[in-house]
Design a protein around this motif. Sequence first.
Motif, short mmCIF file in Angstrom:
data_model
loop_
_atom_site.label_atom_id
_atom_site.label_comp_id
_atom_site.label_asym_id
_atom_site.label_seq_id
_atom_site.Cartn_x
_atom_site.Cartn_y
_atom_site.Cartn_z
N UNK A 1 43.33 29.07 38.96
CA UNK A 1 43.25 29.15 40.43
C UNK A 1 44.61 28.80 41.01
N UNK A 2 44.87 29.29 42.20
CA UNK A 2 46.14 28.95 42.84
C UNK A 2 46.14 27.46 43.16
N UNK B 1 39.73 36.01 38.58
CA UNK B 1 41.06 35.90 37.97
C UNK B 1 41.92 37.11 38.32
N UNK B 2 43.25 36.91 38.30
CA UNK B 2 44.17 38.01 38.64
C UNK B 2 43.92 39.19 37.71
N UNK B 3 43.82 38.87 36.40
CA UNK B 3 43.46 39.94 35.46
C UNK B 3 41.98 39.80 35.15
N UNK C 1 42.41 33.97 30.87
CA UNK C 1 42.00 33.87 32.27
C UNK C 1 43.08 33.14 33.08
N UNK C 2 43.21 33.59 34.29
CA UNK C 2 44.23 33.01 35.15
C UNK C 2 43.68 31.72 35.78
#
Lengths: 235, 160, 452
Positions: A4-5, B87-89, A1-2
């Motif tokens: 948060x900015x 999420x981006x992905x 999972x990415x």
Amino acid sequence: MEEKVESKKPQWAMVIDLDRCTGCEACVVACHAENNIRIAGEGPAAGGRSVNWIRVERYYEGEYPDIRVKFMPVMCQHCEEAPCEPVCPVYATYHTDEGLNGQVYNRCVGTRYCANNCPYTVRFFNFLDPVWPEPLSKSLNPEVSVRYRGVMEKCTFCIQRIRKGEDKAKDEGREIRDGDVNPACVQSCTARAMTFGNIADPTSEVARLSKSGRASRLMEELGTKPRVTYLSRGD
Amino acid sequence: MPNRVHAIFDSVPKALAAQAELLREGFERKAITLLSNEPIHQSEEAGGSRSHIGSFAILGGILGATSAVLLTVITTKRVGVVTGGMPIVSPWAFGIIAFELTMLGAILFSLACMLYESGLGRRGALKNYDSSVSEGKIVIFADCSSDLLVEKAERVLGKG
Amino acid sequence: MSKEDVLKSNINSDLLRPVFKTGIGWYITVAISGSLLLAAMGAFGYQLYSGIGVWGLNRPVMWAFDITNFVFWIGISHAGTLISAILRVTGAEWRRPVTRCAEAITVFALMIGAMFPIVHLGRPYLFYWLAPYPNSRGLWPNYRSPLLWDFFAINTYLLGSLIYLYLPLIPDLALVRDKAKGLRHKIYSIASLGWRGTQVQWSRLEKAVGVMAVIIIPVAVSVHTIVSWDFAMTIRPMWHSTIFGPYFVAGAIFSGIAALIMAMAVIRKVFHLEAYLKPIHFNNLGLLLLTMSLLWFYFTFAEYLTSYYGNERVEKAVFQSKISGAYAPLFWAMVVCCFVIPMPILAIKKLRTISGTVAASALIVVGMWLERFLIIVPTLSQPALPFNWGSYRPTWVEITLTAGTFGYFVLLYAVFTKLFPIVAVWEFKEGLTLADHAGSVAEPQRLVAHGD
């Protein structure tokens, strides 16, 4: 999972004190003038074609003569987890690293899906080309783009003023501080019910007010994490 | 130079009998072609080669899924824009695209394999044809590699 | 000579007659449906010129007839491919004269349904921005959007069902090729790809159709599920529902079978195919329709009961407006059209005739259109904040567009019957042959089994 900015940039937020709001709608007028908002006319407005980036909702409690009117200014809540954003197929609406819910008119193809997924009903579609009667057509704000038919629009937190304030702070070589940026509605609020600022700065007025015991957010239960906080005694 | 002998039959049993006799006479299964306007399930001919349509469908599906994953992940990362705090992905959402492209790959690959295996859509695909097939007749073509086989074929297929 | 043999010798002439002979009725049909289509194109031109504001849309009702038609036609498209594929996979022999008819419905309904996501855009000329391709905007589409899922699903389905229609058509194209002369011969020669009817070709064709049938079923299910997710993924009252996927798929098959029954009845009458499309086909499809009607009622009841019992303020408002409010007449009309009248017609054997099933089907098609409208508009017109409640009234532009879709469908179907045999000739012959074999082979085996 990415992740948060993670951003060092200011995080814009607003606090509206409902106990102070008089329902005068000065914010609505100021918003129209600042953001080149189209004039619908009486008939189309009654048919749901009016555009008001900010509106003052009126709710009545009780029966006459024991009646109370409540006012609630509602504009785009700039949700941190905005339902309007992921449904857009072309990234016309997305999240900026300043926590704004951005709307890119040029990318919009006009599916209107975002408006359908907005629980606050604050998105407005340009069904027809905008027309301003004289002399309003001569008073368009040059810093705000005019939206033509087929695209979605909504409150931007007066992005043009935010940019100006950030540039000024940068020129003066300092961090952004309270008073640098005031959207048109905040500036025009006669009752000083509205406060705008950087919620990431713990010393800012919005940060202080949003921790108030009177604070709540509109339809918080949906998990959209709005950036607009309402203050109310809650009676 | 291979010679081709052909004959027209009125009914399926007669055509099948002729086919069986040709096989007994030493013809290879591939050398005998039955044309008909409905499938003859008892014919030996079709069993001669195995079809790969099923395997190609699976292969196409795998390729479709792979390209879907690559397409969604690479291009979304390139855009790198956050929407709705997702999420981006986002595997849940991208999974749906992957499913559709899996199916698309399977469809296209099985179609291509079918066209290839049945020799359709080629230049001269309609050589060696007799339009009496459309009248419900059965046509048999026998490819003969030698004069002896030509003789046998002509005898079996009743042509002199 | 048995009855079957007589039939077999007539098959070619019976089934190819519509292709080679054109009656006056055909021209009248094409003229009427074509003018409806032209009217709709005019309306769309006017909409392009003036903006989508010529529709009755407003805030908060941002979708109405457009998306109703989209969901409706995509639903109708489930007639074909799905039903024909299920019948093929399960080896239902009675399917043979029905499949082509159904597959053609799929392709045409899908073509019409798939237009609406483009037609309904604020800027329709930019629809291709949804496609993933390297572009000057430096952007790729947002795969998280259900509209992108739609884009991929509908394109896959359209391509898949076109191929699924085309493959079993090849031998029949060859048949027309052999019977036709001149330019027509040339066109059909190209279209039939040089089909000769060798046993290898037959076996590959049957194999490919079998594989495609297996592939197309999950695709069809996914398409209408994704259409339902356009709604279910939102957080709007009475949209955000977990049963929407199966509810929509069931509804789609429901309306699809109804459309199929109506199309078959028309074809049977117009082309005199009484010997091919028999009462048994209407009876069997009528039973399927009955099942779907019951299933539809079950889903609808489950959906509304949960809303009612949950008693959430926001959901309740939408629920009330449908049950007893502004949308109540339409809602109860839907219940009557989809269940109250068709269910007994289809359940009682005496009424499950050709005219009975057609009457039930006509009601069901109307009812299912209403269902889609009632899913979309009441929810949109009553957003969570009651200050923003609105209403919706269609304009002549939307009504013309909707009428045009029906004209377009009839037109496409009429042209199709003119170009291709509407009953699969070879499949029908194969069925007769198989039935012959079953008659002569199965009998002695059964005797042996008894002897043991």
